[in-house]
Each structure stands twice: as C-alpha cells, then as structure tokens.
Enzyme design. Structure first.
Site, PDB file in Angstrom:
ATOM      1  CE  LYS A   1      -7.821   7.615  -7.037  1.00 42.07           C
ATOM      2  NZ  LYS A   1      -6.513   6.968  -6.805  1.00 42.07           N
TER       3      LYS A   1
ATOM      4  CG  ASP B   1      -3.628   8.865  -7.688  1.00 43.95           C
ATOM      5  OD1 ASP B   1      -2.783   8.573  -8.563  1.00 43.95           O
ATOM      6  OD2 ASP B   1      -4.027   8.055  -6.833  1.00 43.95           O
TER       7      ASP B   1
ATOM      8  CD  GLU C   1      -1.135   9.283  -5.221  1.00 41.87           C
ATOM      9  OE1 GLU C   1      -1.464   8.093  -5.026  1.00 41.87           O
ATOM     10  OE2 GLU C   1      -1.547  10.243  -4.517  1.00 41.87           O
TER      11      GLU C   1
ATOM     12  CD  GLU D   1      -0.992   3.895  -5.816  1.00 39.77           C
ATOM     13  OE1 GLU D   1      -1.824   3.069  -6.219  1.00 39.77           O
ATOM     14  OE2 GLU D   1      -1.299   5.043  -5.454  1.00 39.77           O
TER      15      GLU D   1
ATOM     16  CG  ASP E   1       0.921  -0.227   0.122  1.00 37.89           C
ATOM     17  OD1 ASP E   1       1.051  -1.119   0.983  1.00 37.89           O
ATOM     18  OD2 ASP E   1      -0.152  -0.018  -0.476  1.00 37.89           O
TER      19      ASP E   1
ATOM     20  CG  HIS F   1      -1.158   3.405  -1.866  1.00 36.31           C
ATOM     21  ND1 HIS F   1      -1.272   2.027  -1.910  1.00 36.31           N
ATOM     22  CD2 HIS F   1      -2.202   3.876  -2.592  1.00 36.31           C
ATOM     23  CE1 HIS F   1      -2.318   1.685  -2.638  1.00 36.31           C
ATOM     24  NE2 HIS F   1      -2.902   2.781  -3.066  1.00 36.31           N
TER      25      HIS F   1
END
Length: 379
Positions: free
Chosen positions: A168, A197, A223, A249, A272, A299
């Site tokens: 992250k 992400d 992401e 997502e 997703d 996701h």
C-alpha cells in the site's frame, strides 16, 4: 424446466485475519451475504457477496424486500434473463453498490446451480482458458506496517514462490512511499512483480507526481491512484507514465468499465465479482477488456476469482487475501505460486454449513460474528 422453489439469505460478520489499513480506511470486518436457492429438482445453489465493515444490512434488505420474492417460479437456468429482470426492477437504485452487491449474491447462486447441474466446475462452465492462475500477495503489504516488516513479509512471499507482491502507498510524503517501495524492491530483486495500491488517496496532480517518483522501481501497476469516478484523471495519468494504471474494485457496473476502456484510461481492470453484480456482468467486463487488449486482475474474493480468472485468457493474476477460512472446509490449492482452479462441480467453494449454523446461535451474545436469516420465500 427447473424452477426456483425457495430462496433465503444470511448476513454473517467475519473478523479479519490480520490488521488491514490502507490510505483511506481500516478493514475491521467482512459482512458476508449468503443466498441459498433451492430448485424443484432438488438442487441447492449457494452464492455470496460482501461489504467491508458496513452496509451489509442494506444489501440484506434489498434481497429480502425486493429481489428474492421475484425469483420464485422462475427457471433457474435462465441466468441472463433473471439478472436483467432484477436489474430492471431496481432502476431507481442503479448504478449503485447496494443493488450490485445484492444482484451478485443471487447471480453467483444461479451460477452455482448451473455448474452443479452440468456436473462441471465454474472455470470450465465460464470459459475454461487454463487450470491455474498466478497469485500475488497483499497480506504482507498493508500501510500501517513499518518498513522492516514490509521487507520481512516480502522476502517470505518471494521464498514461498509468489510471483507478485503488492504494498500500500499513500503516506503523507512522497519520500515515505518511495522509501517503502525501494526497500521492498531491493529485498525481492528484479524478477518478482511489485505492485502498489493507493486506494483512491490522491488528486490528479498528486497521482501524476507520485507516479513520476515511483518510476525507477519497475512497478507492475499503480492501483486506484485517485477516485474511481475520475475517468479523465486516470486517462491523464496513464498518458503521463509508463507504469500500468489499474482500477476497478470500486466500480459497480459494466458501463463504468466501458467508459475506462473507451478512453484507454486503464491498462489493467480489477473487476470485483461482488461489486459489479455477479458472474454474469464480470464475464462481460473480462471479455470487453480482452477485445481492448487489457488485462484483468480481479480484486479480493480469491476463492471465487480463481475460477473466473482461469476461465478467461487475459487474467494473469489473482489477489491472495484469505478471508473465508472460518466458514469454508477447504483451502485454495497453491502450487509454485499459482492457484489451481477447483475441479469439483459448482463455484468451487466448500461452505462449512455446520459452522454457519453454529454462528447463528452466537447472535446477540456479544460475539463479533453474527448471522441474520431472511424468512424463506416459498411459492
């Protein structure tokens, strides 16, 4: 004709397996919505959906008050027709998360029935592209983890045979994010894919700025750099960087993905299955992406997505975040860093019905997990 005879839904709160924090939220629990459909020929199909932390009761109400009563008497094999019927009956709330999540719980149950009736696994019924898909690990890369723990987790994933690792980003300064990325890249070497992400944390200008700073580290993708509804911003970013841009997502309809693909605003779509409304629309997004020469890396929901990713030719990765272990009796089969698509008929998820039943008795007793049941709808 094999008609739907009864339908019911559950909502179970599942605790997270490990602390999970990103740039905008904490993952404190998973509200898991289960739908059971019984047909006149005696088959039971189980589907599911989820939310992270809240909103599950609204999804359950949508199912109880609007969707499930419409199913009774319908031919369970007409999945597309049923999806369109339910979607049309909820136009006042589409496009929206609550409706899409409710549709997904029904649609996945219908696909479970289809696969059971055909005596085939989902990955074959949905396309049958290949029997296994590479995994990338997210569990070791949460934003709250210090650099030394990120590095330790990344090395462990590499040594276990994983081909991809995601961390992250979204720290207050560019320098903090770069230090974390650089440390992990140095630890795992150049042969392992490294993804980052941001969970929609940045403005357009900040996303472009951070992408420039991340450039030297050969990232597999960047992401959710900004709000998912900012299609133009993602297009600007994609045109300004060589890092692949991943998004999806937080998108809840096929049309939203269509906008991104039409503008070339994403080079990886992360559809997703729960949030887009089920397997039926998931496959449409995946095939539209294939036509546009865009990869699909779904996701979350690895237990279901492994079969869907194995069904299509343009899905190189599945995200590894285990969350259903408490209520399932089997585990994802992993060989040399790849997930093997389940070969048993149905969705490939072995629900632990006795555990689900035992959780029902915990409702109201102060336990963090609970289950609420919708009264069965019977013809």
């Amino acid at each position: 004709m094999t008609s739907i005879e009864s339908a019911r839904a559950y909502l179970i709160d599942l605790p997270v397996k490990t602390p999970r924090h990103d740039a905008i939220q904490s993952f404190v629990k998973q509200e898991t919505i289960l739908v059971e459909l019984v047909t006149t020929d005696g088959l039971l199909g189980i589907g599911y959906s989820y939310t992270i932390g809240n909103g599950g009761s609204a999804v359950l109400a949508m199912l109880q008050e609007h969707l499930l009563p419409q199913l009774i008497g319908h031919d369970a094999t007409e999945i597309e027709a049923i999806w369109r019927m339910l979607w049309a009956s909820t136009l006042a709330t589409t496009v929206g998360a609550i409706t899409s999540l409710a549709l997904a719980a029904v649609d996945t149950a219908l696909w479970d029935l289809r696969c059971l009736r055909a005596d085939e696994p989902l990955w074959i019924q949905a396309g049958g592209a290949r029997p296994r898909v590479r995994l990338y690990d997210t569990e070791g890369g949460w934003l709250q983890l210090p650099v030394d723990e990120l590095v330790r987790n990344a090395k462990a994933s590499r040594d276990a045979g994983w081909r991809g690792i995601k961390i992250k980003v979204g720290k207050p300064s560019v320098a903090e994010d770069v230090a974390r990325i650089a440390a992990v890249r140095d630890a795992i070497g150049d042969e392992i894919d490294l993804m980052v992400d941001a969970n929609q944390a940045f403005s357009r200008s900040e996303a472009i700025r951070r992408a420039a700073a991340f450039g030297p580290y050969d990232l597999r993708w960047f992401e959710e750099p900004m709000r998912a509804d900012d299609v133009v911003g993602h297009q600007m970013l994609r045109e300004s960087t060589s890092i692949p841009v991943a998004v999806g997502e937080s998108m809840y309809s096929v049309g939203q993905f269509g906008d991104y693909l039409a503008r070339g605003a994403a080079t990886i779509v992360q559809v997703d299955v729960a949030r887009v409304g089920g397997i039926t629309p998931w496959l449409k997004v995946a095939h539209a992406a294939e036509v546009a020469n865009v990869e699909v890396c779904p996701h979350f929901l690895m237990e279901l997505h492994v079969s869907l990713a194995a069904a299509v030719p343009n899905a190189p990765y599945v995200e590894h975040i285990p969350q259903l272990d408490l209520i399932t009796s089997s585990r994802l089969r992993i060989e040399e860093g790849a997930a093997v698509a389940p070969n048993r008929p149905g969705l490939g998820i072995d629900w632990d019905l006795s555990m689900i039943s035992s959780l029902a008795s915990c409702a109201g007793s102060g336990v963090s997990r609970e289950i609420r049941e919708v009264d069965p709808v019977v013809q």
